[in-house]
Enzyme design. Structure first.
Site, PDB file in Angstrom:
ATOM      1  N   HIS A  49      54.843  46.902 -83.390  1.00 40.65           N
ATOM      2  CA  HIS A  49      54.738  47.851 -82.259  1.00 40.65           C
ATOM      3  C   HIS A  49      55.762  47.475 -81.171  1.00 40.65           C
ATOM      4  O   HIS A  49      55.407  47.107 -80.049  1.00 40.65           O
ATOM      5  CB  HIS A  49      53.306  47.727 -81.731  1.00 40.65           C
ATOM      6  CG  HIS A  49      52.878  48.688 -80.679  1.00 40.65           C
ATOM      7  ND1 HIS A  49      53.578  48.911 -79.515  1.00 40.65           N
ATOM      8  CD2 HIS A  49      51.787  49.475 -80.607  1.00 40.65           C
ATOM      9  CE1 HIS A  49      52.924  49.787 -78.774  1.00 40.65           C
ATOM     10  NE2 HIS A  49      51.836  50.146 -79.416  1.00 40.65           N
TER      11      HIS A  49
ATOM     12  N   ASP B  50      53.630  60.375 -77.584  1.00 39.80           N
ATOM     13  CA  ASP B  50      52.834  59.529 -78.473  1.00 39.80           C
ATOM     14  C   ASP B  50      52.804  60.227 -79.831  1.00 39.80           C
ATOM     15  O   ASP B  50      52.015  61.141 -80.051  1.00 39.80           O
ATOM     16  CB  ASP B  50      51.413  59.358 -77.895  1.00 39.80           C
ATOM     17  CG  ASP B  50      50.631  58.260 -78.595  1.00 39.80           C
ATOM     18  OD1 ASP B  50      51.135  57.719 -79.604  1.00 39.80           O
ATOM     19  OD2 ASP B  50      49.518  57.943 -78.134  1.00 39.80           O
TER      20      ASP B  50
ATOM     21  N   ARG C 171      46.860  40.821 -83.247  1.00 40.33           N
ATOM     22  CA  ARG C 171      47.648  40.521 -82.034  1.00 40.33           C
ATOM     23  C   ARG C 171      46.901  39.640 -81.037  1.00 40.33           C
ATOM     24  O   ARG C 171      47.501  39.163 -80.075  1.00 40.33           O
ATOM     25  CB  ARG C 171      48.117  41.814 -81.366  1.00 40.33           C
ATOM     26  CG  ARG C 171      47.004  42.740 -80.911  1.00 40.33           C
ATOM     27  CD  ARG C 171      47.578  43.984 -80.241  1.00 40.33           C
ATOM     28  NE  ARG C 171      46.549  44.972 -79.933  1.00 40.33           N
ATOM     29  CZ  ARG C 171      46.722  45.991 -79.121  1.00 40.33           C
ATOM     30  NH1 ARG C 171      47.880  46.167 -78.511  1.00 40.33           N
ATOM     31  NH2 ARG C 171      45.754  46.847 -78.904  1.00 40.33           N
TER      32      ARG C 171
ATOM     33  N   ARG D 116      51.448  42.991 -72.985  1.00 41.89           N
ATOM     34  CA  ARG D 116      52.147  44.273 -72.812  1.00 41.89           C
ATOM     35  C   ARG D 116      53.655  44.058 -72.932  1.00 41.89           C
ATOM     36  O   ARG D 116      54.301  43.552 -72.019  1.00 41.89           O
ATOM     37  CB  ARG D 116      51.808  44.871 -71.443  1.00 41.89           C
ATOM     38  CG  ARG D 116      52.418  46.229 -71.211  1.00 41.89           C
ATOM     39  CD  ARG D 116      51.856  47.296 -72.113  1.00 41.89           C
ATOM     40  NE  ARG D 116      50.444  47.511 -71.882  1.00 41.89           N
ATOM     41  CZ  ARG D 116      49.622  48.082 -72.773  1.00 41.89           C
ATOM     42  NH1 ARG D 116      50.074  48.496 -73.946  1.00 41.89           N
ATOM     43  NH2 ARG D 116      48.338  48.226 -72.483  1.00 41.89           N
TER      44      ARG D 116
ATOM     45  N   GLU E 224      58.014  52.076 -83.284  1.00 38.75           N
ATOM     46  CA  GLU E 224      57.184  51.178 -84.088  1.00 38.75           C
ATOM     47  C   GLU E 224      57.369  51.491 -85.571  1.00 38.75           C
ATOM     48  O   GLU E 224      57.235  52.633 -85.983  1.00 38.75           O
ATOM     49  CB  GLU E 224      55.716  51.369 -83.694  1.00 38.75           C
ATOM     50  CG  GLU E 224      55.497  51.278 -82.187  1.00 38.75           C
ATOM     51  CD  GLU E 224      54.133  51.819 -81.745  1.00 38.75           C
ATOM     52  OE1 GLU E 224      53.173  51.710 -82.507  1.00 38.75           O
ATOM     53  OE2 GLU E 224      54.056  52.353 -80.628  1.00 38.75           O
TER      54      GLU E 224
HETATM   55  C1  BG6 Z   1      50.721  53.292 -79.629  1.00 44.18           C
HETATM   56  C2  BG6 Z   1      49.681  54.375 -79.797  1.00 44.18           C
HETATM   57  O1  BG6 Z   1      51.074  52.797 -80.892  1.00 44.18           O
HETATM   58  O2  BG6 Z   1      50.149  52.213 -78.864  1.00 44.18           O
HETATM   59  C3  BG6 Z   1      49.219  54.834 -78.428  1.00 44.18           C
HETATM   60  O3  BG6 Z   1      50.254  55.451 -80.546  1.00 44.18           O
HETATM   61  C4  BG6 Z   1      48.685  53.653 -77.621  1.00 44.18           C
HETATM   62  O4  BG6 Z   1      48.208  55.831 -78.588  1.00 44.18           O
HETATM   63  C5  BG6 Z   1      49.778  52.584 -77.552  1.00 44.18           C
HETATM   64  O5  BG6 Z   1      48.337  54.080 -76.313  1.00 44.18           O
HETATM   65  C6  BG6 Z   1      49.389  51.320 -76.786  1.00 44.18           C
HETATM   66  O6  BG6 Z   1      48.237  50.758 -77.286  1.00 44.18           O
HETATM   67  P1  BG6 Z   1      47.590  49.489 -76.601  1.00 44.18           P
HETATM   68  O7  BG6 Z   1      46.288  49.277 -77.337  1.00 44.18           O
HETATM   69  O8  BG6 Z   1      48.541  48.350 -76.788  1.00 44.18           O
HETATM   70  O9  BG6 Z   1      47.410  49.833 -75.149  1.00 44.18           O
END
Ligand code: BG6
Length: 300
Positions: A169, A213, A99, A73, A272
């Site tokens: 991202h 989002d 990832r 995260r 992103e």
């Molecule tokens: C974003 C998406 O790119 O990533 C969201 O648009 C999503 O919908 C977010 O919740 C996080 O994704 P993850 O899989 O890393 O929890």
């Protein structure tokens, strides 16, 4: 390759060394006159970037989990070879597998202006081929200097075209979500994924005061995160990317995720650089596609 072999082959004094930070998790630790950066080999995941004398530019949750097969995260997760849910198979992981799988180090280099360059290659396996049958080695190049430059490269080595979705991202570190604005997407259409999906047009600079989002489409524009709290702006320049995703989960969603901490969502915003929805990329046999981002700081 073992940690010792990695260091023998790819460490560069005063630039790069490799360390194991948790069971099975090795990082490239980069330090040069311009700043510091850590990249995990799992996911070729840029976890941190802090230019010298600055607060970190990239946000990493203090609750991020570093474990084999788990996504981290924060940092710069690589969404590849699809973005969001898989088009036809809901059992496959959202945002693809790049990832959470191992990448190998292919090259490290110190450049004349004390910049550091690294190149990684995704390690294909039976598990990756089961999800994505196309022979299409992915590489990631990272250049750490005055700016942070990241290039995600997709090579189509098969006899057929394929359709690629992808994103870098990136989680950006901000003083407080109430003190920042994102400029650069005024006039762009976006898919709003909060509530019933809807298509809208961005009127002004983006201000965030609830869950956001959004997938902005058909845009190659730079974005600038103006952070009045840190008195700086982060410029996001890109090429080979026609979508920009802006995401902040806000309170409820962040709490459900379990790796944000109570107020973590206030100190981050994801901008992103992507190719998603209307902007998926068709990569023809023999073609190479490059998505490039460059992050830099400006005083405000
Ligand atoms: C974003 C998406 O790119 O990533 C969201 O648009 C999503 O919908 C977010 O919740 C996080 O994704 P993850 O899989 O890393 O929890």
């Amino acid at each position: 390759m073992t940690l010792t072999e990695l260091n023998q082959r790819f460490a560069i004094s005063n630039h790069v060394q490799f360390k194991e930070i948790a069971d099975g998790i090795i990082i490239a630790e980069i330090s040069n006159q311009h700043g510091n950066c850590n990249i995990t080999l799992q996911g070729a995941h840029v976890a941190t970037w802090q230019p010298r004398g600055q607060e970190p530019v990239i946000w990493l949750s203090p609750y991020a989990k570093f474990a084999p097969g788990k996504s981290i995260r924060g940092g710069v997760p690589i969404c590849w070879p699809w973005f969001g849910p898989h088009a036809t198979d809901a059992k496959l992981s959202g945002h693809g597998y790049a990832r959470t799988v191992q990448w190998e180090v292919l090259e490290t280099k110190a450049l004349p202006d004390d910049t550091t360059f690294l190149r990684f290659g995704l390690v294909e396996s039976d598990a990756t081929r089961a999800q994505w049958p196309h022979p299409s080695p992915a590489q990631l190049e990272v250049t750490i200097g005055k700016t942070l430059r990241i290039t995600l490269i997709t090579q189509n080595n098969s006899q057929e075209s394929f359709i690629l979705g992808e994103a870098l991202h990136t989680y950006f570190n901000i003083s407080d979500v109430a003190k920042m604005k994102i400029r650069g997407l005024e006039g762009c259409d976006y898919l709003d994924k909060v509530g019933e999906p809807a298509r809208r047009t961005q009127q002004d600079a983006i201000v965030i005061d609830s869950e956001v989002d959004r997938v902005y489409v058909d845009t190659e524009a730079d974005c600038v995160i103006e952070d009045a709290g840190l008195k700086r702006a982060i410029r996001i320049a890109k090429s080979g990317s026609r979508s920009t995703v802006v995401w902040n989960p806000w309170t409820e969603k962040a709490n459900k995720m379990g790796d944000f901490g109570e107020h973590g969502y206030r100190g981050m915003v994801c901008v992103e650089s992507a190719n998603a929805f209307d902007n998926l990329v068709t990569v023809k046999p023999g073609e190479t596609h490059r998505l490039v981002v460059e992050y830099s700081l400006e005083a405000i």
